[in-house]
Design an enzyme around this catalytic site. Structure first.
Site, PDB file in Angstrom:
ATOM      1  N   ASP A  46     -11.198  -0.133  -7.753  1.00 13.45           N
ATOM      2  CA  ASP A  46     -10.155   0.211  -6.782  1.00 13.45           C
ATOM      3  C   ASP A  46      -8.875   0.728  -7.435  1.00 13.45           C
ATOM      4  O   ASP A  46      -8.444   1.845  -7.173  1.00 13.45           O
ATOM      5  CB  ASP A  46      -9.869  -0.987  -5.860  1.00 13.45           C
ATOM      6  CG  ASP A  46      -9.654  -2.289  -6.621  1.00 13.45           C
ATOM      7  OD1 ASP A  46      -9.530  -2.268  -7.868  1.00 13.45           O
ATOM      8  OD2 ASP A  46      -9.616  -3.348  -5.963  1.00 13.45           O
ATOM      9  N   ASP A  61     -11.058 -15.888 -13.241  1.00 10.97           N
ATOM     10  CA  ASP A  61     -12.492 -15.643 -13.372  1.00 10.97           C
ATOM     11  C   ASP A  61     -12.723 -14.612 -14.466  1.00 10.97           C
ATOM     12  O   ASP A  61     -11.849 -13.797 -14.771  1.00 10.97           O
ATOM     13  CB  ASP A  61     -13.087 -15.117 -12.055  1.00 10.97           C
ATOM     14  CG  ASP A  61     -12.862 -16.072 -10.898  1.00 10.97           C
ATOM     15  OD1 ASP A  61     -13.327 -17.215 -10.997  1.00 10.97           O
ATOM     16  OD2 ASP A  61     -12.205 -15.666  -9.920  1.00 10.97           O
ATOM     17  N   ASP A  74     -15.316 -11.746 -14.963  1.00 16.64           N
ATOM     18  CA  ASP A  74     -16.411 -10.956 -14.387  1.00 16.64           C
ATOM     19  C   ASP A  74     -16.969 -10.001 -15.431  1.00 16.64           C
ATOM     20  O   ASP A  74     -16.235  -9.446 -16.260  1.00 16.64           O
ATOM     21  CB  ASP A  74     -15.924 -10.176 -13.172  1.00 16.64           C
ATOM     22  CG  ASP A  74     -15.536 -11.088 -12.021  1.00 16.64           C
ATOM     23  OD1 ASP A  74     -16.081 -12.207 -11.952  1.00 16.64           O
ATOM     24  OD2 ASP A  74     -14.686 -10.684 -11.196  1.00 16.64           O
TER      25      ASP A  74
END
Length: 439
Positions: free
Chosen positions: A137, A58, A60
């Site tokens: 994160d 993906d 993003d």
């Protein structure tokens, strides 16, 4: 574009991100956002994978534009999410995800909220690029790439950790795991996928904080299990889940079965299944979550079914009850959508039918829509050491045989079965041996 002073600007000659590997649609979205006066970057796993020479799944995008502002720029945009609003820009069935920069959650009126355990339960607090970096994160996921200017931004040493093969949480590991316990699973997944080491401070919190997973919704954990074991690195991931004591919070029946199985057959079954799954994914083939759960819960189902039969319950009824109990117990930890659990149950219930070799039953089973999955499961059981090798070999031959050959195989099986039954009936007892013909 205004960039914070503490960002390390990494030029193309250093980052070597190939421009032709960047999604053209993502470039167009970023270009349009920038022309409208907003900051916009590729961020997260796609940047990490581009730097590692991998193909991103993906692309993003992170931007200073708020969701409503994004929607005004793109006619195909839809806004989703409660915990944090996101914009999806659609291209037919495909879409790109665009997120607004986030700020620290501080229980403010702006939308941030944290519960007593430190877990984020509402995250609609928008911020700056520099603030957004610290909401990521891991350092290797906190790299921002501008494909228009071909420049990489590194605020937290993510590029060095990427080069050194380190999984490092941003900020205090205990606090970050409490904010979102699923980060425990993400650390394991990245370590397995990338072959990286989890750095000591982060690793020290993994085992003792595994219990936090009990507070995560079962639906979310189901999605995480699929990501973990159907990522193409499922076997390595499973080993790490066991090593760092997280398996018991995700798949307690599997964990207990591995501890209880003295034969080693169940562990071999899981090993073969996950290795085969990794191979299929590498070849671009499909895999079934239903089959995965059929494997992971099989030992519990088979043991309970045998116990029920020993108490006098008919085989099919025993297997039906054991199947329902196992799936019900698993759902308490991770949801198993009915569209998968129904197939899992069918795979288990069809196993006993492989013993029947008359032509009518064999033909009916062969035409069953779940035959292939159930047959693959039978072969996996045989390879794992269960005493079903004869059945697996017979059904392998039966599938490729002609109609005449199938009839002959079934007749041969019937004759052998009849001879075994006659031999069993004629076996003399002690009383018959001593009895006199005249008595």
């Amino acid at each position: 574009m205004l960039i914070p002073d503490n960002a390390v600007h990494v030029p193309p000659a250093v980052h070597h991100i190939p421009a032709d590997k960047v999604c053209g649609r993502a470039k167009d979205v970023i270009r349009r956002l920038q022309k409208a006066g907003y900051e916009a970057y590729l961020v997260g796993g796609c940047v990490r994978d581009l730097l590692l020479g991998l193909v991103p799944k993906d692309f993003d995008i992170a931007t200073s534009a708020h969701p409503e502002e994004i929607r005004r720029l793109f006619n195909s945009c839809r806004l989703i999410g409660r915990r944090f609003r996101l914009a999806h820009i659609y291209y037919g069935r495909d879409y790109l995800e665009v997120a607004t920069f986030r700020a620290p959650h501080d229980d403010s009126e702006d939308g941030g909220k944290v519960n007593d355990a430190g877990r984020i339960i509402n995250d609609n607090v928008y911020g700056t690029l520099e603030e957004d970096v610290w909401r990521r994160d891991f350092t290797i996921n906190a790299l921002f790439y501008d494909p228009i200017g071909d420049e990489l931004l590194d605020f937290v040493g993510g590029l060095d950790d990427l080069r050194n093969g380190k999984i490092r949480l941003l900020g205090d590991p205990e606090q970050r795991f409490r904010e979102d316990p699923v980060r425990l699973l993400r650390a394991i997944r990245f370590a397995a996928k990338l072959g990286f080491e989890i750095e000591p401070a982060t690793l020290a919190c993994v085992r003792p904080m595994g219990i936090l997973l009990e507070g995560v919704s079962s639906a979310r954990l189901f999605d995480e299990i699929i990501k973990l074991l159907h990522s193409g690195y499922g076997w390595n991931t499973f080993l790490l889940l066991r090593e760092y004591a997280l398996l018991e919070y995700l798949l307690p029946l599997t964990y207990e079965s591995l501890e209880d199985d003295d034969t080693g057959n169940f562990e071999r079954m899981i090993t073969l299944s996950l290795q085969n799954t990794d191979q299929r994914l590498a070849e671009g083939k499909s895999v079934m979550p239903a089959f995965l759960y059929a494997v992971l819960l099989w030992h519990e189902v088979s043991v309970v079914a045998e116990e029920l039969q020993a108490r006098g319950m008919p085989e099919l009824q025993a297997m039906t009850q054991a199947s329902g109990d196992a799936l019900h117990d698993q759902v308490d930890f991770t949801a198993v959508p009915r569209r998968y659990s129904n197939i899992t149950r069918e795979i288990w219930l069809l196993q006993s039918r492989f013993r029947y070799r008359d032509i009518r039953r064999a033909a009916t089973l062969l035409s069953n829509p779940r035959f292939r999955a159930a047959y693959d499961f039978l072969c996996l059981r045989a390879q794992s050491g269960e005493p079903v090798e004869d059945d697996a070999e017979w059904w392998t031959a039966f599938q490729s045989a002609t109609h005449e050959e199938r009839e002959a195989m079934c007749k041969g099986a019937a004759i052998k079965g009849s001879l075994r039954r006659r031999k069993k009936r004629r076996k003399p007892t002690t009383a018959s041996k001593s009895a006199s013909p005249a008595s």
